[in-house]
Scaffold this motif. Structure first.
Motif, PDB file in Angstrom:
ATOM      1  N   GLU A  38       0.853  -1.181   0.000  1.00  0.00           N
ATOM      2  CA  GLU A  38       0.000   0.000   0.000  1.00  0.00           C
ATOM      3  C   GLU A  38       0.891   1.234   0.000  1.00  0.00           C
ATOM      4  OE1 GLU A  38      -2.714  -0.072   3.233  1.00  0.00           O
ATOM      5  OE2 GLU A  38      -3.687  -1.921   2.615  1.00  0.00           O
ATOM      6  N   GLY A  39       0.388   2.326  -0.589  1.00  0.00           N
ATOM      7  CA  GLY A  39       1.159   3.557  -0.600  1.00  0.00           C
ATOM      8  C   GLY A  39       2.260   3.529  -1.639  1.00  0.00           C
ATOM      9  N   HIS A  40       3.289   4.320  -1.397  1.00  0.00           N
ATOM     10  CA  HIS A  40       4.334   4.525  -2.386  1.00  0.00           C
ATOM     11  C   HIS A  40       5.513   3.572  -2.180  1.00  0.00           C
ATOM     12  CE1 HIS A  40       2.613   8.288  -3.993  1.00  0.00           C
ATOM     13  NE2 HIS A  40       2.253   8.528  -2.740  1.00  0.00           N
ATOM     14  N   ASP A  41       6.041   3.051  -3.301  1.00  0.00           N
ATOM     15  CA  ASP A  41       7.326   2.376  -3.247  1.00  0.00           C
ATOM     16  C   ASP A  41       8.393   3.422  -2.912  1.00  0.00           C
ATOM     17  OD1 ASP A  41       5.948   0.151  -4.082  1.00  0.00           O
ATOM     18  OD2 ASP A  41       6.528   0.357  -6.183  1.00  0.00           O
ATOM     19  N   GLU A  42       9.458   3.003  -2.245  1.00  0.00           N
ATOM     20  CA  GLU A  42      10.497   3.941  -1.825  1.00  0.00           C
ATOM     21  C   GLU A  42      11.838   3.573  -2.444  1.00  0.00           C
ATOM     22  OE1 GLU A  42       9.964   6.597  -0.051  1.00  0.00           O
ATOM     23  OE2 GLU A  42       7.904   6.211   0.614  1.00  0.00           O
ATOM     24  N   ASP A  43      12.572   4.601  -2.903  1.00  0.00           N
ATOM     25  CA  ASP A  43      13.915   4.372  -3.409  1.00  0.00           C
ATOM     26  C   ASP A  43      14.790   3.786  -2.307  1.00  0.00           C
ATOM     27  OD1 ASP A  43      13.175   5.471  -5.819  1.00  0.00           O
ATOM     28  OD2 ASP A  43      14.118   7.413  -5.456  1.00  0.00           O
ATOM     29  N   ILE A  44      15.700   2.907  -2.700  1.00  0.00           N
ATOM     30  CA  ILE A  44      16.602   2.299  -1.735  1.00  0.00           C
ATOM     31  C   ILE A  44      17.869   1.874  -2.476  1.00  0.00           C
ATOM     32  CG2 ILE A  44      15.669  -0.052  -2.031  1.00  0.00           C
ATOM     33  CD1 ILE A  44      15.992  -0.425   1.028  1.00  0.00           C
ATOM     34  N   SER A  45      19.000   1.856  -1.787  1.00  0.00           N
ATOM     35  CA  SER A  45      20.262   1.458  -2.411  1.00  0.00           C
ATOM     36  C   SER A  45      20.531  -0.020  -2.170  1.00  0.00           C
ATOM     37  CB  SER A  45      21.423   2.280  -1.844  1.00  0.00           C
ATOM     38  OG  SER A  45      21.667   1.921  -0.485  1.00  0.00           O
ATOM     39  N   ARG A  46      21.436  -0.577  -2.975  1.00  0.00           N
ATOM     40  CA  ARG A  46      21.792  -1.990  -2.792  1.00  0.00           C
ATOM     41  C   ARG A  46      22.393  -2.206  -1.408  1.00  0.00           C
ATOM     42  NH1 ARG A  46      26.724  -3.914  -6.539  1.00  0.00           N
ATOM     43  NH2 ARG A  46      26.370  -5.721  -5.225  1.00  0.00           N
ATOM     44  N   GLU A  47      23.174  -1.219  -0.930  1.00  0.00           N
ATOM     45  CA  GLU A  47      23.801  -1.344   0.385  1.00  0.00           C
ATOM     46  C   GLU A  47      22.750  -1.410   1.491  1.00  0.00           C
ATOM     47  OE1 GLU A  47      26.625   0.089  -2.533  1.00  0.00           O
ATOM     48  OE2 GLU A  47      24.674   0.912  -1.930  1.00  0.00           O
ATOM     49  N   ALA A  54      22.015  -4.436   4.037  1.00  0.00           N
ATOM     50  CA  ALA A  54      22.187  -4.108   5.456  1.00  0.00           C
ATOM     51  C   ALA A  54      20.912  -4.355   6.253  1.00  0.00           C
ATOM     52  CB  ALA A  54      22.637  -2.655   5.611  1.00  0.00           C
ATOM     53  N   GLN A  55      19.759  -4.093   5.631  1.00  0.00           N
ATOM     54  CA  GLN A  55      18.482  -4.292   6.319  1.00  0.00           C
ATOM     55  C   GLN A  55      18.007  -5.739   6.270  1.00  0.00           C
ATOM     56  OE1 GLN A  55      15.505  -1.468   4.957  1.00  0.00           O
ATOM     57  NE2 GLN A  55      16.967   0.230   4.987  1.00  0.00           N
ATOM     58  N   ASP A 109      22.097 -13.381  -2.996  1.00  0.00           N
ATOM     59  CA  ASP A 109      20.897 -13.321  -3.835  1.00  0.00           C
ATOM     60  C   ASP A 109      20.815 -11.983  -4.567  1.00  0.00           C
ATOM     61  OD1 ASP A 109      19.988 -15.864  -3.331  1.00  0.00           O
ATOM     62  OD2 ASP A 109      18.526 -15.276  -1.808  1.00  0.00           O
ATOM     63  N   TYR A 110      21.164 -10.892  -3.883  1.00  0.00           N
ATOM     64  CA  TYR A 110      21.041  -9.593  -4.532  1.00  0.00           C
ATOM     65  C   TYR A 110      21.992  -9.482  -5.717  1.00  0.00           C
ATOM     66  CZ  TYR A 110      20.252  -4.753  -5.480  1.00  0.00           C
ATOM     67  OH  TYR A 110      19.920  -3.587  -6.132  1.00  0.00           O
ATOM     68  N   GLU A 111      23.186 -10.002  -5.562  1.00  0.00           N
ATOM     69  CA  GLU A 111      24.125  -9.978  -6.685  1.00  0.00           C
ATOM     70  C   GLU A 111      23.572 -10.767  -7.868  1.00  0.00           C
ATOM     71  OE1 GLU A 111      27.722 -11.411  -4.928  1.00  0.00           O
ATOM     72  OE2 GLU A 111      28.269  -9.444  -4.100  1.00  0.00           O
ATOM     73  N   GLN A 112      22.885 -11.873  -7.586  1.00  0.00           N
ATOM     74  CA  GLN A 112      22.274 -12.649  -8.673  1.00  0.00           C
ATOM     75  C   GLN A 112      21.115 -11.884  -9.294  1.00  0.00           C
ATOM     76  OE1 GLN A 112      23.281 -15.913 -10.006  1.00  0.00           O
ATOM     77  NE2 GLN A 112      22.060 -14.825 -11.515  1.00  0.00           N
ATOM     78  N   LEU A 113      20.336 -11.189  -8.473  1.00  0.00           N
ATOM     79  CA  LEU A 113      19.229 -10.381  -9.005  1.00  0.00           C
ATOM     80  C   LEU A 113      19.761  -9.301  -9.946  1.00  0.00           C
ATOM     81  CD1 LEU A 113      16.823  -9.823  -5.959  1.00  0.00           C
ATOM     82  CD2 LEU A 113      16.799 -11.645  -7.673  1.00  0.00           C
ATOM     83  N   GLU A 114      20.878  -8.699  -9.597  1.00  0.00           N
ATOM     84  CA  GLU A 114      21.471  -7.681 -10.463  1.00  0.00           C
ATOM     85  C   GLU A 114      21.883  -8.283 -11.805  1.00  0.00           C
ATOM     86  OE1 GLU A 114      23.360  -4.082  -7.889  1.00  0.00           O
ATOM     87  OE2 GLU A 114      24.619  -5.853  -8.132  1.00  0.00           O
ATOM     88  N   LYS A 115      22.484  -9.461 -11.765  1.00  0.00           N
ATOM     89  CA  LYS A 115      22.924 -10.118 -13.009  1.00  0.00           C
ATOM     90  C   LYS A 115      21.717 -10.441 -13.886  1.00  0.00           C
ATOM     91  CE  LYS A 115      27.082 -12.181 -10.971  1.00  0.00           C
ATOM     92  NZ  LYS A 115      27.729 -13.443 -10.525  1.00  0.00           N
ATOM     93  N   TYR A 116      20.666 -11.011 -13.272  1.00  0.00           N
ATOM     94  CA  TYR A 116      19.465 -11.325 -14.040  1.00  0.00           C
ATOM     95  C   TYR A 116      18.833 -10.054 -14.602  1.00  0.00           C
ATOM     96  CZ  TYR A 116      19.153 -16.255 -12.523  1.00  0.00           C
ATOM     97  OH  TYR A 116      19.368 -17.591 -12.333  1.00  0.00           O
ATOM     98  N   THR A 117      18.795  -8.996 -13.799  1.00  0.00           N
ATOM     99  CA  THR A 117      18.181  -7.737 -14.230  1.00  0.00           C
ATOM    100  C   THR A 117      18.873  -7.180 -15.459  1.00  0.00           C
ATOM    101  OG1 THR A 117      17.387  -7.171 -12.014  1.00  0.00           O
ATOM    102  CG2 THR A 117      17.758  -5.337 -13.538  1.00  0.00           C
ATOM    103  N   LEU A 118      20.186  -7.129 -15.438  1.00  0.00           N
ATOM    104  CA  LEU A 118      20.932  -6.565 -16.575  1.00  0.00           C
ATOM    105  C   LEU A 118      20.800  -7.456 -17.808  1.00  0.00           C
ATOM    106  CD1 LEU A 118      24.111  -5.275 -14.703  1.00  0.00           C
ATOM    107  CD2 LEU A 118      22.229  -3.898 -15.639  1.00  0.00           C
TER     108      LEU A 118
END
Length: 309
Positions: free
Chosen positions: A145-154, A158-159, A166-175
């Motif tokens: 609900e509401g707005h999506d928020e910008d966030i960095s990979r770091e 960290a959160q 997994d995030y590194e794999q998501l980046e590879k798939y995304t590109l």
């Protein structure tokens, strides 16, 4: 279809999103009914757009089929023009936004003087719609609900929203998906400007889920005239729903508290519908066939499709 309210065999959950009605079946499958609702600035607008659900569902099906060699996808079948059945994945709570050009939210940030978006530094000296030296990934949190928020990979790592691996794999798939999308668009005389992907996981396998390369998740420019327009400082001709956002802004609405959604006339609604159909035909090279399934038959057809899986 504005909305659905089915009771499907094996149904264990239901979620109504901004555009999609999602049914969970025995915690293993998902039925995604793509309605004709339209959202902008994270707000659902009051009038449906005829055939929009069919356009989104069929473009997504075509694009997921064309990219399944890059990353597995969730689709099992598309039993109706606006409905997909697929695997239920544990969804990553971020959307992977990838940008090839300085457009939209990135440009609105840039022209204020900011040069960092989602932890990514954008070069000085760029004009609106210029290509970035290489595509950039500017993720957002995925808000129910509401707005999506910008966030960095770091911040994501960290959160603990996504593991570093997994995030590194998501980046590879995304590109890789974005590169394929640009190649498919180029074959049709288009530039895939920016888009977003959502991913989920079953066991150790990551899947791309939801839709890809549709006019709701992507922005396209016409390749013909791009360079000339950039040199002359003329706005690019584009195929996306950005024109809906622009119309809303021109009429004093950006999704902020206290703002009223402007009246959507029949003429404007039909114009939006025509633009969605135009994108379908342009990006797929296929003639769009308007399909209308009687409302009374939809639930039975989905139930039959589930039983056949």
């Amino acid at each position: 279809m504005l909305e659905s309210n089915f009771k499907l065999p094996g149904q264990t959950a239901f979620y109504k999103g901004k555009v999609r009605d999602v049914y969970t079946i025995e915690d293993k499958l998902m039925v995604m009914v793509v309605s004709d609702r339209i959202s902008a600035f994270d707000v659902v607008l009051p009038r449906p757009i005829p055939f929009k659900g069919q356009v989104l569902n069929q473009v997504a099906a075509i694009m997921l089929e064309a990219t399944k060699d890059i990353v597995p996808n969730w689709v099992k079948s598309t039993p109706l023009p606006n409905t997909t059945i697929g695997l239920k994945c544990d969804t990553f709570p971020v959307e992977m936004v990838v940008r090839g050009n300085l457009t939209g939210h990135a440009w609105r940030t840039y022209k204020t003087g900011e040069r960092v978006l989602c932890g990514v530094t954008m070069p000085d000296g760029m004009k609106e719609n210029d290509f970035f030296p290489t595509p950039i990934i500017t993720p957002t949190t995925k808000a129910h609900e509401g707005h999506d928020e910008d966030i960095s990979r770091e911040e994501i790592v960290a959160q603990g929203l996504v593991s570093k691996e997994d995030y590194e794999q998501l980046e590879k798939y995304t590109l890789a998906l974005f590169q394929r999308g640009k190649e498919l668009a180029a074959e049709r005389g288009l530039i895939l400007v920016d888009t977003k992907y959502e991913f989920g996981k079953i066991g150790d396998t990551i899947y791309v889920i939801d839709e890809i390369h549709t006019p709701d998740s992507s922005r396209y420019f016409y390749a013909a005239g791009y360079e000339e327009n950039q040199q002359a400082g003329i706005q690019q001709k584009q195929l996306s729903k950005e024109f809906v956002r622009e119309w809303l802004m021109e009429n004093g609405f950006q999704g902020k508290d206290g703002q009223q959604i402007p009246v959507m006339t029949d003429e404007f609604v039909n114009q939006v519908s025509e633009r969605y159909i135009e994108l379908f035909e342009k990006i797929t090279g296929r003639t769009f066939v308007k399909e209308e399934v009687p409302a009374a038959e939809v639930e039975a057809k989905i139930a039959a499709a589930l039983q056949s899986l």
